[in-house]
Design a protein around this motif. Sequence first.
Motif, PDB file in Angstrom:
ATOM      1  N   GLN A 238       0.834  -1.203   0.000  1.00 25.13           N
ATOM      2  CA  GLN A 238       0.000   0.000   0.000  1.00 25.13           C
ATOM      3  C   GLN A 238       0.869   1.253   0.000  1.00 25.13           C
ATOM      4  OE1 GLN A 238      -3.272   0.163   2.736  1.00 25.13           O
ATOM      5  NE2 GLN A 238      -3.910  -1.940   2.337  1.00 25.13           N
ATOM      6  N   ASN A 239       1.966   1.195   0.725  1.00 28.13           N
ATOM      7  CA  ASN A 239       2.920   2.298   0.764  1.00 28.13           C
ATOM      8  C   ASN A 239       3.526   2.536  -0.625  1.00 28.13           C
ATOM      9  OD1 ASN A 239       3.947   4.164   2.740  1.00 28.13           O
ATOM     10  ND2 ASN A 239       5.942   3.190   2.575  1.00 28.13           N
ATOM     11  N   PHE A 240       3.816   1.440  -1.318  1.00 30.81           N
ATOM     12  CA  PHE A 240       4.419   1.524  -2.641  1.00 30.81           C
ATOM     13  C   PHE A 240       3.534   2.276  -3.632  1.00 30.81           C
ATOM     14  CE2 PHE A 240       7.528  -2.259  -2.361  1.00 30.81           C
ATOM     15  CZ  PHE A 240       8.614  -1.401  -2.294  1.00 30.81           C
ATOM     16  N   GLU A 241       2.211   2.137  -3.513  1.00 27.10           N
ATOM     17  CA  GLU A 241       1.325   2.779  -4.479  1.00 27.10           C
ATOM     18  C   GLU A 241       1.503   4.292  -4.461  1.00 27.10           C
ATOM     19  OE1 GLU A 241      -3.404   2.495  -5.529  1.00 27.10           O
ATOM     20  OE2 GLU A 241      -2.316   0.673  -5.023  1.00 27.10           O
ATOM     21  N   ALA A 242       1.545   4.875  -3.250  1.00 26.86           N
ATOM     22  CA  ALA A 242       1.758   6.316  -3.149  1.00 26.86           C
ATOM     23  C   ALA A 242       3.169   6.689  -3.589  1.00 26.86           C
ATOM     24  CB  ALA A 242       1.518   6.780  -1.710  1.00 26.86           C
ATOM     25  N   GLU A 243       4.154   5.842  -3.253  1.00 25.82           N
ATOM     26  CA  GLU A 243       5.538   6.119  -3.652  1.00 25.82           C
ATOM     27  C   GLU A 243       5.668   6.121  -5.178  1.00 25.82           C
ATOM     28  OE1 GLU A 243      10.101   4.400  -3.048  1.00 25.82           O
ATOM     29  OE2 GLU A 243       8.409   3.357  -2.122  1.00 25.82           O
ATOM     30  N   ARG A 244       4.982   5.192  -5.834  1.00 26.79           N
ATOM     31  CA  ARG A 244       5.080   5.107  -7.295  1.00 26.79           C
ATOM     32  C   ARG A 244       4.431   6.300  -7.978  1.00 26.79           C
ATOM     33  NH1 ARG A 244       3.849  -1.360  -6.773  1.00 26.79           N
ATOM     34  NH2 ARG A 244       6.035  -1.914  -6.349  1.00 26.79           N
ATOM     35  N   LEU A 245       3.317   6.771  -7.437  1.00 30.95           N
ATOM     36  CA  LEU A 245       2.730   7.993  -7.974  1.00 30.95           C
ATOM     37  C   LEU A 245       3.708   9.152  -7.802  1.00 30.95           C
ATOM     38  CD1 LEU A 245       0.148   9.298  -9.239  1.00 30.95           C
ATOM     39  CD2 LEU A 245      -0.463   9.969  -6.906  1.00 30.95           C
ATOM     40  N   GLY A 246       4.337   9.215  -6.619  1.00 29.67           N
ATOM     41  CA  GLY A 246       5.323  10.258  -6.370  1.00 29.67           C
ATOM     42  C   GLY A 246       6.491  10.199  -7.338  1.00 29.67           C
ATOM     43  N   LEU A 247       6.923   8.987  -7.694  1.00 31.45           N
ATOM     44  CA  LEU A 247       8.025   8.850  -8.641  1.00 31.45           C
ATOM     45  C   LEU A 247       7.611   9.256 -10.054  1.00 31.45           C
ATOM     46  CD1 LEU A 247       9.620   5.597  -7.253  1.00 31.45           C
ATOM     47  CD2 LEU A 247      10.841   7.752  -7.646  1.00 31.45           C
ATOM     48  N   ALA A 248       6.342   9.055 -10.393  1.00 34.05           N
ATOM     49  CA  ALA A 248       5.849   9.547 -11.678  1.00 34.05           C
ATOM     50  C   ALA A 248       5.905  11.077 -11.707  1.00 34.05           C
ATOM     51  CB  ALA A 248       4.426   9.054 -11.928  1.00 34.05           C
ATOM     52  N   VAL A 249       5.463  11.702 -10.617  1.00 31.54           N
ATOM     53  CA  VAL A 249       5.528  13.165 -10.524  1.00 31.54           C
ATOM     54  C   VAL A 249       6.983  13.627 -10.561  1.00 31.54           C
ATOM     55  CG1 VAL A 249       5.012  15.160  -9.070  1.00 31.54           C
ATOM     56  CG2 VAL A 249       3.346  13.316  -9.283  1.00 31.54           C
ATOM     57  N   TYR A 250       7.834  12.944  -9.803  1.00 26.36           N
ATOM     58  CA  TYR A 250       9.279  13.232  -9.800  1.00 26.36           C
ATOM     59  C   TYR A 250       9.816  13.256 -11.226  1.00 26.36           C
ATOM     60  CZ  TYR A 250      14.283  12.137  -9.097  1.00 26.36           C
ATOM     61  OH  TYR A 250      15.662  12.128  -9.123  1.00 26.36           O
ATOM     62  N   LYS A 321       3.839   5.327 -13.636  1.00 26.99           N
ATOM     63  CA  LYS A 321       5.267   5.347 -13.287  1.00 26.99           C
ATOM     64  C   LYS A 321       6.115   4.966 -14.495  1.00 26.99           C
ATOM     65  CE  LYS A 321       8.717   3.509 -10.061  1.00 26.99           C
ATOM     66  NZ  LYS A 321       9.694   2.971 -11.016  1.00 26.99           N
ATOM     67  N   ASN A 322       5.751   3.902 -15.191  1.00 26.22           N
ATOM     68  CA  ASN A 322       6.535   3.482 -16.350  1.00 26.22           C
ATOM     69  C   ASN A 322       6.500   4.507 -17.473  1.00 26.22           C
ATOM     70  OD1 ASN A 322       7.540   1.175 -15.230  1.00 26.22           O
ATOM     71  ND2 ASN A 322       6.504  -0.243 -16.614  1.00 26.22           N
ATOM     72  N   PHE A 323       5.321   5.087 -17.715  1.00 22.50           N
ATOM     73  CA  PHE A 323       5.213   6.071 -18.789  1.00 22.50           C
ATOM     74  C   PHE A 323       6.032   7.318 -18.456  1.00 22.50           C
ATOM     75  CE2 PHE A 323       3.285   9.285 -21.485  1.00 22.50           C
ATOM     76  CZ  PHE A 323       3.103   8.597 -22.682  1.00 22.50           C
ATOM     77  N   ALA A 324       5.948   7.761 -17.201  1.00 19.46           N
ATOM     78  CA  ALA A 324       6.669   8.973 -16.793  1.00 19.46           C
ATOM     79  C   ALA A 324       8.174   8.768 -16.803  1.00 19.46           C
ATOM     80  CB  ALA A 324       6.203   9.414 -15.408  1.00 19.46           C
ATOM     81  N   THR A 325       8.631   7.603 -16.350  1.00 13.53           N
ATOM     82  CA  THR A 325      10.077   7.378 -16.322  1.00 13.53           C
ATOM     83  C   THR A 325      10.634   7.186 -17.734  1.00 13.53           C
ATOM     84  OG1 THR A 325       9.772   5.001 -15.874  1.00 13.53           O
ATOM     85  CG2 THR A 325      10.076   6.448 -13.984  1.00 13.53           C
ATOM     86  N   ALA A 326       9.864   6.541 -18.605  1.00 13.02           N
ATOM     87  CA  ALA A 326      10.304   6.430 -20.005  1.00 13.02           C
ATOM     88  C   ALA A 326      10.366   7.815 -20.649  1.00 13.02           C
ATOM     89  CB  ALA A 326       9.368   5.517 -20.785  1.00 13.02           C
ATOM     90  N   THR A 327       9.410   8.660 -20.286  1.00 16.54           N
ATOM     91  CA  THR A 327       9.394  10.029 -20.805  1.00 16.54           C
ATOM     92  C   THR A 327      10.597  10.823 -20.309  1.00 16.54           C
ATOM     93  OG1 THR A 327       6.983  10.045 -20.993  1.00 16.54           O
ATOM     94  CG2 THR A 327       8.073  12.195 -20.836  1.00 16.54           C
ATOM     95  N   SER A 328      10.889  10.716 -19.025  1.00 17.32           N
ATOM     96  CA  SER A 328      12.024  11.470 -18.487  1.00 17.32           C
ATOM     97  C   SER A 328      13.357  10.911 -18.976  1.00 17.32           C
ATOM     98  CB  SER A 328      11.976  11.509 -16.952  1.00 17.32           C
ATOM     99  OG  SER A 328      12.007  10.209 -16.397  1.00 17.32           O
ATOM    100  N   ASP A 329      13.428   9.596 -19.227  1.00 18.21           N
ATOM    101  CA  ASP A 329      14.630   9.038 -19.857  1.00 18.21           C
ATOM    102  C   ASP A 329      14.884   9.746 -21.192  1.00 18.21           C
ATOM    103  OD1 ASP A 329      15.012   7.211 -17.800  1.00 18.21           O
ATOM    104  OD2 ASP A 329      14.248   5.493 -18.933  1.00 18.21           O
ATOM    105  N   TYR A 330      13.827   9.874 -21.971  1.00 17.95           N
ATOM    106  CA  TYR A 330      13.940  10.493 -23.299  1.00 17.95           C
ATOM    107  C   TYR A 330      14.273  11.982 -23.208  1.00 17.95           C
ATOM    108  CZ  TYR A 330      12.478  12.367 -27.827  1.00 17.95           C
ATOM    109  OH  TYR A 330      12.433  13.039 -29.021  1.00 17.95           O
ATOM    110  N   ILE A 331      13.537  12.694 -22.362  1.00 19.54           N
ATOM    111  CA  ILE A 331      13.683  14.149 -22.328  1.00 19.54           C
ATOM    112  C   ILE A 331      15.020  14.572 -21.724  1.00 19.54           C
ATOM    113  CG2 ILE A 331      12.757  16.278 -21.301  1.00 19.54           C
ATOM    114  CD1 ILE A 331       9.966  15.184 -21.779  1.00 19.54           C
ATOM    115  N   THR A 332      15.452  13.934 -20.647  1.00 23.28           N
ATOM    116  CA  THR A 332      16.735  14.326 -20.061  1.00 23.28           C
ATOM    117  C   THR A 332      17.886  13.987 -20.998  1.00 23.28           C
ATOM    118  OG1 THR A 332      16.853  12.246 -18.792  1.00 23.28           O
ATOM    119  CG2 THR A 332      15.942  14.194 -17.665  1.00 23.28           C
TER     120      THR A 332
END
Length: 380
Positions: A238-250, A321-332
């Motif tokens: 349950q903790n992970f769910e909020a953490e993963r949303l936070g990592l998407a925002v990150y 999380k996966n979509f956001a991290t793939a996006t940030s991989d590309y953009i950075t």
Amino acid sequence: MANRYFNETHEEVRRNIRRFVDRHVKPHINEWEEAGSFPRELYPLAGEAGILGIGFPEAYGGTFEGDVFMTLVATEELLRAGSGGLFSSLMSLGIGLPPVAKWGSPALKERVVPAVLRGEKIMALAVTEPGGGSDVANLKTRAVDCGDHYKVSGSKTYITSGIRADYYSVAVRTGGEGYGGVSLLLMEKGMPGFTTGQPLKKMGWWCSDTAELFFDEVVVPKSNLIGVENAGFLMIMQNFEAERLGLAVYSNVLSELAFNEALAYAQGRHAFGKPIAKHQVIKHKLADMATRLEASREFTYSVGARMQAGIPSLKEVAMAKNFATATSDYITYEAVQIFGGMGYMRESLVERLYRDNRIASIGGGTYEIMNEIISKQLGL
């Protein structure tokens, strides 16, 4: 930034946190990154400003409990200082404290939560083990039942705030093999047999304190059990769910910062008689970057709205999380490419963003683990 996800109260808090960052963080962040640390005094300053309490119960000094988007506001504004390491350490309570705040006994909550929200104490989460990684259900750190206390032996690694923390929510094995034998214990700095290693040297997050923890028959009172024995795995998930949303925002904020830096640089840098932003190859890069960022940010907010409404979102938050991290991989990556040689220099913000981004698709469950979750939710 105001849109259908954020109301005027959100925007007022956003402005307050932005002022805090402008005054207390931005003037020093480059120095702290190079030093590999930041002053502990920043925690009580953030506590006094009300930042640490966002999302936690008012009874213990928190504010806006249950407001997903207020938590996202805090994440976005703190990250605009341009340092993932500063954010991860200052806000390690965001993953370490919720188990205590939600499932701890009244006495445990009263002893721990207010002091952490004031910034007087630092909180960490300790789940990952040297031989386990994402395989949380098979963790090895053992807590032996000794009547009124446990004796804990084992180790943890890659723990954010590992050296500085005063309190740790630690995942241990109190029962048999598998997820059904996992519990959470509150462990405290100074307990005999509890030691930390040297600060771990990392690719990014330079000013974040990351360490290994070692437990040699540490005596932990039964009163430090968080929730019910052998129910820790559910709390962690349950903790992970909020953490993963936070990592998407990150990831989205790092993408936004990198895009803005690249856009400004491309408009000011001239080559072959005109700004490089006027060359088709660069303008099309920027168009792709802007499009992916917009899509990722909107998807992340829509998943946040689902969570705010109490709709089960295990699959969707993994997707975000996966979509956001793939996006940030590309953009950075593309931001550094647009900067050319200057993008490889430590004086460029995009260089740090590129490094700080790399952890996002690993932390909180890897990209591959997210795809496993998505696949299972699809019935595959």
